[in-house]
Design a protein around this motif. Sequence first.
Motif, short mmCIF file in Angstrom:
data_model
loop_
_atom_site.label_atom_id
_atom_site.label_comp_id
_atom_site.label_asym_id
_atom_site.label_seq_id
_atom_site.Cartn_x
_atom_site.Cartn_y
_atom_site.Cartn_z
N SER A 6 12.59 20.22 36.68
CA SER A 6 12.07 21.64 37.27
C SER A 6 12.97 21.98 38.70
O SER A 6 13.05 20.87 39.51
CB SER A 6 10.82 21.82 37.51
OG SER A 6 10.40 22.77 38.02
N GLY A 8 13.74 24.70 41.64
CA GLY A 8 13.49 26.14 42.23
C GLY A 8 14.97 26.73 42.40
O GLY A 8 15.78 25.85 42.85
N ASN A 17 8.74 28.08 44.51
CA ASN A 17 8.24 27.32 43.02
C ASN A 17 6.84 28.05 42.78
O ASN A 17 6.92 28.14 41.49
CB ASN A 17 8.15 25.83 43.12
CG ASN A 17 9.24 25.10 43.33
OD1 ASN A 17 10.50 25.45 42.86
ND2 ASN A 17 9.20 23.79 44.01
N THR A 18 6.20 28.55 43.45
CA THR A 18 4.94 29.16 43.11
C THR A 18 4.88 30.47 43.48
O THR A 18 4.20 31.38 42.74
CB THR A 18 3.99 28.21 43.61
OG1 THR A 18 3.87 28.24 44.97
CG2 THR A 18 3.71 27.00 42.97
N TRP A 20 5.41 34.22 44.29
CA TRP A 20 5.62 35.49 43.65
C TRP A 20 6.16 36.73 44.76
O TRP A 20 6.63 37.90 44.34
CB TRP A 20 4.97 36.56 42.81
CG TRP A 20 5.03 35.87 41.55
CD1 TRP A 20 4.54 34.43 41.10
CD2 TRP A 20 5.09 36.46 40.22
NE1 TRP A 20 4.68 34.33 39.79
CE2 TRP A 20 4.95 35.62 39.25
CE3 TRP A 20 4.99 37.85 40.02
CZ2 TRP A 20 5.22 35.96 37.96
CZ3 TRP A 20 5.18 38.50 38.80
CH2 TRP A 20 5.15 37.23 37.65
N ARG A 37 10.32 32.50 34.86
CA ARG A 37 10.86 30.99 34.80
C ARG A 37 11.66 31.22 33.38
O ARG A 37 11.61 31.87 32.37
CB ARG A 37 9.91 30.27 34.20
CG ARG A 37 8.84 29.58 35.42
CD ARG A 37 7.64 29.13 34.94
NE ARG A 37 6.82 29.03 36.08
CZ ARG A 37 6.43 27.72 36.62
NH1 ARG A 37 7.21 26.59 36.23
NH2 ARG A 37 5.94 27.53 37.78
N CYS A 38 12.98 30.54 33.72
CA CYS A 38 14.15 30.54 32.65
C CYS A 38 14.19 28.92 32.13
O CYS A 38 14.46 28.17 32.94
CB CYS A 38 15.46 30.99 33.18
SG CYS A 38 16.64 30.66 32.09
N VAL A 39 13.99 28.59 30.89
CA VAL A 39 14.06 27.30 30.58
C VAL A 39 15.68 27.26 29.77
O VAL A 39 15.99 27.82 28.79
CB VAL A 39 13.32 27.18 29.20
CG1 VAL A 39 13.52 25.47 28.62
CG2 VAL A 39 11.77 27.12 30.01
N GLU A 56 13.85 23.65 33.69
CA GLU A 56 12.99 24.75 33.83
C GLU A 56 13.54 25.17 35.21
O GLU A 56 13.44 24.60 36.08
CB GLU A 56 11.75 24.74 33.83
CG GLU A 56 10.99 25.84 33.80
CD GLU A 56 9.51 25.51 33.51
OE1 GLU A 56 8.98 24.94 32.28
OE2 GLU A 56 8.72 25.72 34.52
N ILE A 57 13.98 26.50 35.34
CA ILE A 57 14.25 27.14 36.51
C ILE A 57 13.76 28.22 37.06
O ILE A 57 13.58 29.36 35.94
CB ILE A 57 15.88 27.35 36.58
CG1 ILE A 57 16.76 26.23 36.33
CG2 ILE A 57 16.33 28.06 37.84
CD1 ILE A 57 18.26 26.43 36.01
N GLU A 58 13.29 28.57 38.20
CA GLU A 58 12.45 29.64 38.62
C GLU A 58 13.60 30.94 38.96
O GLU A 58 14.26 30.29 40.05
CB GLU A 58 11.49 29.41 39.74
CG GLU A 58 10.16 30.25 39.27
CD GLU A 58 9.09 29.79 40.46
OE1 GLU A 58 8.00 30.58 40.23
OE2 GLU A 58 9.22 28.50 40.72
#
Lengths: 127, 604
Positions: A6, A8, A17-18, A20, A37-39, A56-58
């Motif tokens: 993961s 950020g 990371n969390t 919005w 989130r983009c996997v 996983e990238i935010e």
Amino acid sequence: MTSRGSCGLKPDSHRLNTSWYEGSRRGQEWKYCPMFRCVVGVFGLPREVTELREVEIELEDGARLRDIIAALRREIPALEGDIICAGEDRLTDNYAFNINGRFYQDENELQVRPGDRVALLLLASGG
Amino acid sequence: MTGGYMGRILFVNLSTGEIREEVLEENICRDFIGGYGIGARIIYDRQAAGVDPLGPDNTLGLITGPLTGTPATTGTRYQAVGKSPLTGGWGDANSGGFFGPYLKFAGYDAVFFNGIAEKPVYLFVDNGKAELRDASHIWGKDTYETEDTLKAELGRGVEIACIGPASEKLSLISGIITRRGAAAARSGLGAVMGSKKLKAVAVRGNQKVPVADKERADRLRSEQIAEMRTPVAGGQSFIERFHKYGTSSGAHRSALSGDTPVKNWGGIGVVDFPEPDSLGGDNAIANLAGRAGCWRCPIACEGRLKEGTGEYRYPAGTRRVEYETQASFGTMCLNNNIESVNMANHICNSYGLDTISAGCTIAFAIECYENGLITRADTDGIEMTWGNHQAIVAMTEKLAKREGFGDVLADGVKVAAGKIGRGAEQYAVHIGGQELGMHDPKLISPRRPSQPSAARYQADATPGRHTQGFGPSGFRGHFLNAAGLCMMGQMAADPTKYLVGFMSAVTGWECTMDELLKAGERIANMRHVFNLREGINPIEWQVHPRITGNPPQEEGPLAGVTADIKAQVYWNLGALDWDMITAKPSRRKLLELGLDDIARELWP
């Protein structure tokens, strides 16, 4: 079996990371900044190098392909050199992204959207 | 005669026993270079359309290139040509080893055969003299025994190209073998040789291939070898990598990246075959006895195994598997037992089979079995299930011998599907009758959109081939093949410097890359018009939907990918100036290439 990394997207912010919402860098105003989130599936040699099956990238709304590459380069240094050009947000010759069934190598300004299916892979090998 | 060519070719009529020598004219060399270029021109000129590929009127040629047997790095190759019994159209196959150089040392650039011998024969070309000899004592022997027997009889310095029992029994997926497994395997030309009762060609000689500027050629060779020894990505040089593994380093890895097909082209590596490691890398060379190479090749990518000591007792000296074989008998069959792949490779090499087509046919049989189209009653009691390595080896042996159900499989998937019926065609992955090379054409580089991956499988004159090209991106490869160079070895080359340099130094012509590419284009057209004259239009060849991804895979690296084969085909037809419906080259193009006679035939 599945390894999951993961990272950020923003280089200087662990908040992303969390959150919005983020503070505007220039002022005190807060603005709405939707994230998604983009996997990124990792296949072939990139998988061997990273030992990850997916990352996983935010991403910020409106993120481009170059943002994915930048995040991967920053968070997974092993990719830099053979797979991502050293010091650049660009893939080396034999690697590409499969995004929704189409291959991309140089289209770094391509906008990535929530729900896009993204994979990093080696384009060819063998004999 | 110019450098690079011996200037003489042989024509052997096996029906009458007549052996005739002709001068190889410089104009055909300049226009068609060598190998399948010269082969296509000569056979087109001298053979009628519509002949039976396994009949007396089909001509089989073994042809070298101008760089074969010269200082040009990797100049080791010869090509077999003829009308293919597998596709009904143009057929060719390419092989390294020692046979090509030695044919030239024996005094000839090429030898062509037609007719059918009354009883088995072999041709012995001994330093400028050729004779047909009785081969009754080696008919029925495998390729190892044939080579050993002839070398013992003929003495030192002899190289042998021969067929095995599979070709004698006219398996349409059989090839011509030298040195225990260097195979001119594709297009079913082993069956053509078998149909002529020609067991072998033995060559020996000490003639020098003329080189116009030897000093320049030697200098280029030294420079290229130094480049090949320079470490590249990962710290390994090209020579180090290929010397250690040959082509066997990658099938397991590329099965997971989507390049190597899995489960008869119907699977997804990361889903269906997630643990392929035992097939490749160090596992592929675990039982290695030593390494070897083709004639004067600095890479020496060939490997020889020690005797198999476990379940599979292949003999000492069995060749280490190449990539294509790892894939066809490994990933395609969901088989990760490398020793069984070594054994299947040995069976194919000794019986004289194409390992690509044979492995693909076994994978096809497994899928038919798994889906209930055939049962143990059909397969002589063999349980043909995915990954069942004992079954894979047992059925390969039956295929090689045309024994029991092996006889159904011995001519490849198209014929086998016709014999099985019951909808087996849905699992028969081929184009024009030929099984495909082991690279998934759905992978295509956006940086090289002009290099069609799916279309080259469909539209090359020998369909299903991964080593040929279609369209302008294939011209360089056609030149390289015709010149007698190794495609793998020249991946490390600067094409302009070395291809142009070697051709100029060896022949004495001061070539330009444009000229060589034009020769490549001429060769592409010549092979193609052979097919047109046979009534074959490659646009009409059906491509199995698994090849194009229709429907696309739902997971893995190729998720969602469908190759736009029509766009690839039509873009290249336009670039070639071939008609979009009939695939006929335009009159203007044929005249531009100097193919005036073909222009008159196609555009009367």
